[in-house]
Design an enzyme around this catalytic site. Structure first.
Site, PDB file in Angstrom:
ATOM      1  N   LYS A 107       0.822  -1.217   0.000  1.00 45.29           N
ATOM      2  CA  LYS A 107       0.000   0.000   0.000  1.00 45.29           C
ATOM      3  C   LYS A 107       0.852   1.262   0.000  1.00 45.29           C
ATOM      4  O   LYS A 107       2.039   1.235   0.317  1.00 45.29           O
ATOM      5  CB  LYS A 107      -0.958  -0.025   1.195  1.00 45.29           C
ATOM      6  N   ARG A 130      -3.429  -9.947   5.174  1.00 44.01           N
ATOM      7  CA  ARG A 130      -3.863 -10.045   3.777  1.00 44.01           C
ATOM      8  C   ARG A 130      -2.719  -9.519   2.917  1.00 44.01           C
ATOM      9  O   ARG A 130      -2.397  -8.337   2.966  1.00 44.01           O
ATOM     10  CB  ARG A 130      -5.124  -9.202   3.609  1.00 44.01           C
TER      11      ARG A 130
HETATM   12  C1  7PJ Z   1      -8.200  -4.393   1.792  1.00 42.84           C
HETATM   13  C2  7PJ Z   1      -9.271  -5.140   1.364  1.00 42.84           C
HETATM   14  C3  7PJ Z   1      -7.878  -4.368   3.182  1.00 42.84           C
HETATM   15  C4  7PJ Z   1      -9.734  -5.865   3.513  1.00 42.84           C
HETATM   16  C5  7PJ Z   1      -8.390  -4.142  -0.323  1.00 42.84           C
HETATM   17  C6  7PJ Z   1      -5.505  -3.950  -1.880  1.00 42.84           C
HETATM   18  C7  7PJ Z   1      -6.531  -2.899  -1.970  1.00 42.84           C
HETATM   19  N1  7PJ Z   1     -10.045  -5.874   2.210  1.00 42.84           N
HETATM   20  N2  7PJ Z   1      -9.393  -4.977   0.026  1.00 42.84           N
HETATM   21  N3  7PJ Z   1      -8.685  -5.128   3.993  1.00 42.84           N
HETATM   22  N4  7PJ Z   1      -7.633  -3.791   0.719  1.00 42.84           N
HETATM   23  N5  7PJ Z   1     -10.472  -6.559   4.388  1.00 42.84           N
HETATM   24  O1  7PJ Z   1      -5.670  -5.047  -2.416  1.00 42.84           O
HETATM   25  O2  7PJ Z   1      -4.441  -3.684  -1.278  1.00 42.84           O
HETATM   26  O3  7PJ Z   1      -6.958  -3.712   3.671  1.00 42.84           O
HETATM   27  S1  7PJ Z   1      -8.158  -3.621  -1.959  1.00 42.84           S
END
Ligand code: 7PJ
Length: 295
Positions: A223, A258
């Protein structure tokens, strides 16, 4: 020792140690792997590779939520993601998650084999709470200030940790009212979603407070906050910073990280876990047993 177990519609995610959620973005404009996995076969192969590398969960996104993103129609999301989820769910035992805010996409994703619904809008969309409740899937409730299109323009908080904590607690309560068992809920402060670097760092430093609500999922991989800290403008150069961030997340109480880079994250977490006196011995995640007390 208390280890929460997430029942992702028959596939268990045991939170006895930090777990890795591998990301497969099937969007044309994802900031880090935009367009790469639009081809269903490429997405399936990448997901299976991530499982081989040690992913405990795979999150499929059909809806771009990067800053400035324009919404993707539900029909298009479903067409893209359903065949991929079906194939991956059939070829691995690892639970599959669907990253969407759209109730129809959630329903289709769960029917295709997803055991978790990951919603950056925390089930605030029309019909989302009801579909999630009926589905029996685990839900990940994320905090976001504003909407992707404009969320990074002027994020503002008086007390970011308190406000995000309050929001997530309220959404957990709304889920319970809708019939979603507390044991099916995961929370996420939503790094980068309507937050400046200082906000993100305050949340990271206070991650343990969110573990009082429910098991925590943290997403910092590649990020812009990693780019800001390291000076790495190219997303592909953010791997070491992302691995450090994942490690800090679990040290601060995250149960699930994640990430895009599963193999590297897995090794970093393995080294940390090998340390006998590390708090991970208390069970990944410092989700206290009281979180799941039956009231
Ligand atoms: C996140 C997400 C996050 C959760 C994205 C990316 C951007 N879902 N979806 N948490 N970020 N729960 O893939 O970095 O931080 S989209």
């Amino acid at each position: 020792m208390f280890s929460p177990v997430l029942d992702c519609r028959g596939r268990e995610l045991v939170l006895d140690r930090p777990r890795i959620c591998g990301i497969v973005n099937m969007t044309p404009d994802s900031f880090s792997d935009g367009g790469k996995f639009l081809d269903p076969q490429a997405a399936i192969e990448h997901a299976l590779l991530l499982v081989e590398q040690g992913a405990d969960l795979i999150d499929f996104g059909a809806e771009s939520t990067r800053p400035g993103a324009v919404p993707v129609a539900a029909k298009e999301q479903i067409e893209r993601i359903v065949p991929v989820i079906e194939a991956v769910a059939a070829r691995t035992r690892v639970p599959v998650s669907i990253d969407t805010s759209d109730a129809d996409v959630m329903r289709a994703g769960v029917a295709a084999g997803a055991g978790m619904i990951n919603d950056v809008r925390a089930l605030r969309g029309e019909g989302a709470l009801e579909v999630a409740a009926e589905s029996g899937a685990v839900v990940c409730l994320m905090h976001m200030q504003g909407e992707p299109r404009s969320m990074q323009e002027a994020p503002q908080y008086d007390d970011v940790v308190g406000e995000v904590h309050r929001f997530l607690s309220d959404r957990v309560f709304a889920c319970q009212l809708a019939g979603i068992d507390k044991k099916r809920i995961v929370v996420d402060p939503g790094f980068g979603f309507g937050k400046l670097l200082a906000h993100n760092l305050a949340l990271l430093a206070s991650l343990e407070r969110f573990a009082e609500i429910a098991p925590v999922l943290a997403g910092l991989s590649r990020k812009s906050m990693i780019g800001e800290i390291t000076g790495r403008k190219r997303v592909g150069d953010r791997l070491p910073g992302s691995v450090a961030a994942a490690l800090i997340s679990v040290q601060r109480g995250a149960s699930i990280v994640r990430v895009h880079d599963v193999a590297e994250t897995r090794d970093a977490l393995a080294v940390w876990q090998a340390m006998p006196e590390q708090p991970v011995q208390r069970g990944a995640a410092r989700t206290p047993a009281s979180v799941w007390d039956d009231d």
